[in-house]
Scaffold this motif. Sequence first.
Motif, PDB file in Angstrom:
ATOM      1  N   LYS A 143      16.749 -33.187  48.115  1.00  0.00           N
ATOM      2  CA  LYS A 143      15.859 -33.818  49.021  1.00  0.00           C
ATOM      3  C   LYS A 143      14.359 -33.754  48.474  1.00  0.00           C
ATOM      4  CE  LYS A 143      13.340 -32.780  53.744  1.00  0.00           C
ATOM      5  NZ  LYS A 143      13.517 -31.953  54.916  1.00  0.00           N
ATOM      6  N   LEU A 144      13.890 -32.903  47.605  1.00  0.00           N
ATOM      7  CA  LEU A 144      12.893 -32.504  47.017  1.00  0.00           C
ATOM      8  C   LEU A 144      12.816 -33.037  45.615  1.00  0.00           C
ATOM      9  CD1 LEU A 144      12.045 -29.191  48.489  1.00  0.00           C
ATOM     10  CD2 LEU A 144      10.888 -31.331  49.025  1.00  0.00           C
ATOM     11  N   ASN A 145      13.708 -33.792  45.002  1.00  0.00           N
ATOM     12  CA  ASN A 145      13.833 -34.532  43.885  1.00  0.00           C
ATOM     13  C   ASN A 145      13.452 -33.537  42.816  1.00  0.00           C
ATOM     14  OD1 ASN A 145      14.248 -36.604  42.386  1.00  0.00           O
ATOM     15  ND2 ASN A 145      12.358 -37.455  42.180  1.00  0.00           N
ATOM     16  N   THR A 146      14.039 -32.084  42.822  1.00  0.00           N
ATOM     17  CA  THR A 146      13.864 -31.188  41.811  1.00  0.00           C
ATOM     18  C   THR A 146      14.598 -31.589  40.542  1.00  0.00           C
ATOM     19  OG1 THR A 146      13.508 -29.732  43.489  1.00  0.00           O
ATOM     20  CG2 THR A 146      14.081 -28.662  41.280  1.00  0.00           C
ATOM     21  N   ARG A 147      14.068 -31.647  39.465  1.00  0.00           N
ATOM     22  CA  ARG A 147      14.778 -32.282  38.052  1.00  0.00           C
ATOM     23  C   ARG A 147      14.959 -30.959  37.060  1.00  0.00           C
ATOM     24  NH1 ARG A 147      10.520 -36.683  36.711  1.00  0.00           N
ATOM     25  NH2 ARG A 147      11.783 -36.893  34.855  1.00  0.00           N
ATOM     26  N   MET A 148      14.167 -29.861  37.337  1.00  0.00           N
ATOM     27  CA  MET A 148      14.324 -28.848  36.172  1.00  0.00           C
ATOM     28  C   MET A 148      14.352 -27.230  36.955  1.00  0.00           C
ATOM     29  SD  MET A 148      12.567 -28.392  32.523  1.00  0.00           S
ATOM     30  CE  MET A 148      13.339 -29.395  31.647  1.00  0.00           C
ATOM     31  N   ILE A 149      15.111 -26.392  36.624  1.00  0.00           N
ATOM     32  CA  ILE A 149      14.762 -25.195  37.241  1.00  0.00           C
ATOM     33  C   ILE A 149      14.651 -24.219  35.840  1.00  0.00           C
ATOM     34  CG2 ILE A 149      16.111 -23.130  38.299  1.00  0.00           C
ATOM     35  CD1 ILE A 149      17.417 -25.114  39.981  1.00  0.00           C
ATOM     36  N   LEU A 150      13.419 -23.734  35.959  1.00  0.00           N
ATOM     37  CA  LEU A 150      13.052 -22.587  34.788  1.00  0.00           C
ATOM     38  C   LEU A 150      13.569 -21.139  35.127  1.00  0.00           C
ATOM     39  CD1 LEU A 150       9.529 -23.952  33.767  1.00  0.00           C
ATOM     40  CD2 LEU A 150      11.978 -24.715  32.717  1.00  0.00           C
ATOM     41  N   ILE A 151      14.498 -20.346  34.579  1.00  0.00           N
ATOM     42  CA  ILE A 151      14.840 -19.214  35.175  1.00  0.00           C
ATOM     43  C   ILE A 151      14.541 -17.946  33.826  1.00  0.00           C
ATOM     44  CG2 ILE A 151      16.663 -17.665  36.079  1.00  0.00           C
ATOM     45  CD1 ILE A 151      18.236 -19.888  36.797  1.00  0.00           C
ATOM     46  N   ASP A 152      13.455 -17.203  34.193  1.00  0.00           N
ATOM     47  CA  ASP A 152      13.115 -16.371  33.140  1.00  0.00           C
ATOM     48  C   ASP A 152      13.906 -15.032  33.480  1.00  0.00           C
ATOM     49  OD1 ASP A 152      11.485 -15.529  31.209  1.00  0.00           O
ATOM     50  OD2 ASP A 152       9.427 -15.593  32.072  1.00  0.00           O
ATOM     51  N   GLU A 153      13.608 -14.231  32.145  1.00  0.00           N
ATOM     52  CA  GLU A 153      14.260 -12.756  32.422  1.00  0.00           C
ATOM     53  C   GLU A 153      15.667 -13.001  32.774  1.00  0.00           C
ATOM     54  OE1 GLU A 153      12.400 -10.254  31.205  1.00  0.00           O
ATOM     55  OE2 GLU A 153      10.639 -11.185  31.454  1.00  0.00           O
ATOM     56  N   ILE A 154      16.573 -14.019  32.115  1.00  0.00           N
ATOM     57  CA  ILE A 154      18.016 -14.276  32.540  1.00  0.00           C
ATOM     58  C   ILE A 154      18.719 -12.755  32.197  1.00  0.00           C
ATOM     59  CG2 ILE A 154      18.682 -15.507  30.542  1.00  0.00           C
ATOM     60  CD1 ILE A 154      19.616 -16.267  34.159  1.00  0.00           C
ATOM     61  N   HIS A 155      18.530 -12.215  31.081  1.00  0.00           N
ATOM     62  CA  HIS A 155      19.220 -11.178  30.640  1.00  0.00           C
ATOM     63  C   HIS A 155      19.293 -10.059  31.924  1.00  0.00           C
ATOM     64  CE1 HIS A 155      15.055 -10.471  29.685  1.00  0.00           C
ATOM     65  NE2 HIS A 155      15.132  -9.277  30.344  1.00  0.00           N
ATOM     66  N   SER A 156      18.355 -10.110  32.779  1.00  0.00           N
ATOM     67  CA  SER A 156      18.510  -9.103  33.647  1.00  0.00           C
ATOM     68  C   SER A 156      19.719  -9.335  34.662  1.00  0.00           C
ATOM     69  CB  SER A 156      17.275  -9.070  34.707  1.00  0.00           C
ATOM     70  OG  SER A 156      16.190  -8.776  34.078  1.00  0.00           O
ATOM     71  N   ALA A 157      20.099 -10.515  34.994  1.00  0.00           N
ATOM     72  CA  ALA A 157      21.242 -11.117  35.786  1.00  0.00           C
ATOM     73  C   ALA A 157      22.629 -10.983  34.830  1.00  0.00           C
ATOM     74  CB  ALA A 157      21.048 -12.367  36.174  1.00  0.00           C
ATOM     75  N   LEU A 158      22.765 -10.668  33.516  1.00  0.00           N
ATOM     76  CA  LEU A 158      23.758 -10.709  32.853  1.00  0.00           C
ATOM     77  C   LEU A 158      24.199  -9.567  32.457  1.00  0.00           C
ATOM     78  CD1 LEU A 158      22.973 -14.009  30.616  1.00  0.00           C
ATOM     79  CD2 LEU A 158      24.139 -13.673  33.023  1.00  0.00           C
ATOM     80  N   THR A 159      24.391  -8.615  33.568  1.00  0.00           N
ATOM     81  CA  THR A 159      24.755  -7.146  32.991  1.00  0.00           C
ATOM     82  C   THR A 159      25.857  -6.659  34.125  1.00  0.00           C
ATOM     83  OG1 THR A 159      22.974  -6.264  34.669  1.00  0.00           O
ATOM     84  CG2 THR A 159      22.371  -6.412  32.448  1.00  0.00           C
ATOM     85  N   GLY A 160      26.418  -5.599  33.627  1.00  0.00           N
ATOM     86  CA  GLY A 160      27.599  -5.267  34.675  1.00  0.00           C
ATOM     87  C   GLY A 160      28.712  -5.954  34.705  1.00  0.00           C
ATOM     88  N   ASN A 161      29.302  -6.079  35.976  1.00  0.00           N
ATOM     89  CA  ASN A 161      30.650  -6.729  36.100  1.00  0.00           C
ATOM     90  C   ASN A 161      30.678  -8.015  35.312  1.00  0.00           C
ATOM     91  OD1 ASN A 161      32.641  -8.335  37.468  1.00  0.00           O
ATOM     92  ND2 ASN A 161      33.353  -6.381  38.112  1.00  0.00           N
ATOM     93  N   LEU A 162      31.791  -8.315  34.408  1.00  0.00           N
ATOM     94  CA  LEU A 162      31.758  -9.392  33.547  1.00  0.00           C
ATOM     95  C   LEU A 162      32.182 -10.717  34.569  1.00  0.00           C
ATOM     96  CD1 LEU A 162      33.451  -8.453  30.349  1.00  0.00           C
ATOM     97  CD2 LEU A 162      31.058  -9.219  30.613  1.00  0.00           C
ATOM     98  N   ASN A 163      33.058 -10.326  35.371  1.00  0.00           N
ATOM     99  CA  ASN A 163      33.502 -11.450  36.589  1.00  0.00           C
ATOM    100  C   ASN A 163      32.391 -12.046  37.223  1.00  0.00           C
ATOM    101  OD1 ASN A 163      36.283 -11.511  35.452  1.00  0.00           O
ATOM    102  ND2 ASN A 163      36.760  -9.957  37.251  1.00  0.00           N
TER     103      ASN A 163
END
Length: 289
Positions: A143-163
């Motif tokens: 609806k808001l015509n979003t074309r790009m998402i910038l996600i910082d500190e992505i390493h924070s979310a890539l920890t723990g359970n691999l699944n």
Amino acid sequence: MNSRNLTSEAFEFLSKSDEERISYCKQDHWIAYPAANKLIELLEDKFSDPPQMRHEGLLVYGDSNNGKTAILKKMYRLHNANLDYVKYDKECIYEIPIIYFQAPTMPDEGRLYSLILNELFVPHKLTEKIIEKSKLVERHLKKLNTRMILIDEIHSALTGNLNKQRTFINDLKQLSNNLSLTIVLAGTKEAYSALSIGSETESRFPAIELPRWSNDKKFRSFIATYERCLPLKEASNMADDAEIISVLFHKSEGLIGKTVNLLKKAAVKSIKSKREKIIVSDIEYLPKL
């Protein structure tokens, strides 16, 4: 007359009080150095991509405190002020072409969707089911015509359970596919390692490293450019002072964030001392007790 070639804003601050000049020195100032310019150019190219079945994203990785966040926020500022109306289901709304946020501190889908909804200013319940949040996110991004998402500190979310990590990344891919938008990630070398496990993920988020500085002409040029942003009444000529450059490089460890912090503190110290120019002894993180 601005004989020292200060930026117009810094020049205006020369006539202000010490307190005002100190406050200005502590502010962030965007310096368009070569690596940042190339990265912004790459992001702009991706931002202007036409709709397609499979948008290629990007992973920007490197050491902490080395400018990744500043570059992503610069890209965000370049496009977040679009005040053009768009029509959606007969409703006139403002576009939100780009959003920026820091990744959740774990690979949690619900938190991811909540962060996106917060950036879109969409009311929602944190406890709402993931599937409902997902539908809400997709509806409003479209609806808001979003074309790009910038996600910082992505390493924070890539920890723990691999699944859970795989599910988290797959959710990002699905968003990109369903809405034909580009997702840009930024993080440390740990993020690069985590995303390099699978060839499909690696091809979806090709990686580019933001390296540390070398003690060379580019580093001196950055220092000279940054000095133009400091409303000091005397010229420090830091780029021409081999001792200052050596100390700056050694104490910053070649990290742009540390370099900037050292320059901010040194400028403040030079104003407080009434010397009005930076000398070697000003370059320190904390005072000696």
